[in-house]
Design a protein around this motif. Structure first.
Motif, PDB file in Angstrom:
ATOM      1  N   ALA A   1       5.262   1.881   7.286  1.00 27.07           N
ATOM      2  CA  ALA A   1       6.134   0.735   7.536  1.00 27.07           C
ATOM      3  C   ALA A   1       5.376  -0.291   8.377  1.00 27.07           C
ATOM      4  O   ALA A   1       4.538   0.072   9.202  1.00 27.07           O
ATOM      5  N   PRO A   2       5.639  -1.592   8.186  1.00 26.00           N
ATOM      6  CA  PRO A   2       5.041  -2.607   9.054  1.00 26.00           C
ATOM      7  C   PRO A   2       5.419  -2.336  10.505  1.00 26.00           C
ATOM      8  O   PRO A   2       6.464  -1.746  10.790  1.00 26.00           O
TER       9      PRO A   2
ATOM     10  N   ARG B   1       5.151  11.008   0.922  1.00 28.49           N
ATOM     11  CA  ARG B   1       4.428   9.753   1.064  1.00 28.49           C
ATOM     12  C   ARG B   1       2.951  10.004   0.810  1.00 28.49           C
ATOM     13  O   ARG B   1       2.311  10.796   1.476  1.00 28.49           O
ATOM     14  N   VAL B   2       2.409   9.312  -0.181  1.00 26.66           N
ATOM     15  CA  VAL B   2       1.003   9.466  -0.551  1.00 26.66           C
ATOM     16  C   VAL B   2       0.128   8.531   0.275  1.00 26.66           C
ATOM     17  O   VAL B   2      -0.959   8.902   0.709  1.00 26.66           O
ATOM     18  N   SER B   3       0.617   7.316   0.493  1.00 29.18           N
ATOM     19  CA  SER B   3      -0.153   6.354   1.279  1.00 29.18           C
ATOM     20  C   SER B   3       0.776   5.276   1.816  1.00 29.18           C
ATOM     21  O   SER B   3       1.896   5.107   1.339  1.00 29.18           O
TER      22      SER B   3
ATOM     23  N   ALA C   1       8.185  -0.287  -2.174  1.00 29.46           N
ATOM     24  CA  ALA C   1       7.860   0.626  -3.279  1.00 29.46           C
ATOM     25  C   ALA C   1       9.127   0.843  -4.098  1.00 29.46           C
ATOM     26  O   ALA C   1      10.243   0.807  -3.551  1.00 29.46           O
ATOM     27  N   ALA C   2       8.965   1.072  -5.391  1.00 29.08           N
ATOM     28  CA  ALA C   2      10.114   1.330  -6.252  1.00 29.08           C
ATOM     29  C   ALA C   2       9.657   2.082  -7.492  1.00 29.08           C
ATOM     30  O   ALA C   2       8.487   2.014  -7.885  1.00 29.08           O
ATOM     31  N   GLY C   3      10.591   2.801  -8.102  1.00 25.73           N
ATOM     32  CA  GLY C   3      10.289   3.519  -9.337  1.00 25.73           C
ATOM     33  C   GLY C   3      11.545   4.076  -9.972  1.00 25.73           C
ATOM     34  O   GLY C   3      12.424   4.587  -9.275  1.00 25.73           O
ATOM     35  N   ALA C   4      11.661   3.951 -11.291  1.00 25.63           N
ATOM     36  CA  ALA C   4      12.802   4.508 -12.016  1.00 25.63           C
ATOM     37  C   ALA C   4      12.585   6.003 -12.221  1.00 25.63           C
ATOM     38  O   ALA C   4      11.468   6.448 -12.485  1.00 25.63           O
TER      39      ALA C   4
ATOM     40  N   ALA D   1       0.819  -1.211   0.000  1.00 21.19           N
ATOM     41  CA  ALA D   1       0.000   0.000   0.000  1.00 21.19           C
ATOM     42  C   ALA D   1       0.852   1.261   0.000  1.00 21.19           C
ATOM     43  O   ALA D   1       0.330   2.365  -0.131  1.00 21.19           O
ATOM     44  N   LEU D   2       2.171   1.091   0.140  1.00 19.31           N
ATOM     45  CA  LEU D   2       3.046   2.251   0.194  1.00 19.31           C
ATOM     46  C   LEU D   2       3.171   2.890  -1.193  1.00 19.31           C
ATOM     47  O   LEU D   2       3.378   2.208  -2.190  1.00 19.31           O
TER      48      LEU D   2
END
Length: 230
Positions: free
Chosen positions: A156-157, A151-153, A223-226, A133-134
């Motif tokens: 951390a666990p 942080r949109v949503s 979460a990840a993104g280029a 959900a992150l």
């Protein structure tokens, strides 16, 4: 109280679909963009519609733009002056992937003080994962030498922390540190990564308190993104 008049849900949804398709023009288009900056629910409706429409373009063969096309486009659109980051975010959103329809809205807390001009080299990434959900928006400012994150949503666990990593081809993940508490943060970008900035993929893993042991990621990718150049 909202500044926007009450709109029936079905009309609101139709407007979001028209914005996603680029059918609005003039004052209507300007009003829709303003609303996206102020109304999180409406901005997400637009993003949802763009995601739905995206498969329509799957059969179109991709064409790589000429080298330097993005900078040339910016020079033509905004000649003889430096372009504010908000304008660059809008143009970049239109020529990259549809999932960043809300990029300008999400980036507002990451921008400079009013009137400050954007540097020449700015990169951005939307960081997500299918089973998490992150979700975060990252804006990498090479002049400042840091990465602004919103942080949109997601969180951390329980009992874990979020750690940010820079991933480059043929290199082990490089820790950029544990993210502090809060929805908006800035993280320093190591100077030796600047020459390879355009190749960076940002990722976040959940790690034990204090961060990954030995500087090696051990937790799940949250979460990840280029990054892509603005």
């Amino acid at each position: 109280m909202s500044d926007h008049p009450t709109i029936p849900p079905e009309d609101d949804d139709m407007l979001a679909a028209e914005v996603a398709l680029g059918l609005t023009e003039g004052d209507e288009r300007a009003a829709a963009r303003t609303r996206m900056l102020q109304d999180r629910s409406f901005a997400r409706r637009v993003a949802d519609w763009q995601e739905r429409f995206a498969p329509m373009a799957e059969d179109i063969a991709p064409v790589s733009p000429p080298k330097g096309a993005r900078k040339a486009l910016m020079s033509r659109l905004f000649p003889a002056r430096r372009v504010p980051l908000m304008q660059r975010l809008w143009v970049w959103q239109g020529i990259s992937f549809a999932a960043l329809a809300t990029v300008a809205f999400l980036a507002l807390p990451l921008l400079q003080d009013p009137g400050e001009q954007a540097p020449d080299d700015v990169y951005a990434a939307r960081m997500v994962a299918e089973d998490s959900a992150l979700e975060l928006l990252a804006v990498m400012d090479m002049a400042r030498g840091d990465i602004a994150l919103r942080r949109v949503s997601g969180t951390a666990p329980e009992g874990r922390v979020l750690e940010l990593w820079a991933i480059l081809p043929d290199r082990a993940p490089i820790s950029l540190g544990v993210l502090p508490e809060g929805d908006v943060n800035r993280v320093a970008l190591p100077a030796d990564l600047a020459p390879e900035a355009a190749q960076i993929t940002l990722a976040i893993t959940d790690e034990p308190p204090g961060g990954a042991p030995g500087g090696v990621p051990t937790g799940a990718v949250m979460a990840a993104g280029a990054v892509a150049e603005l």
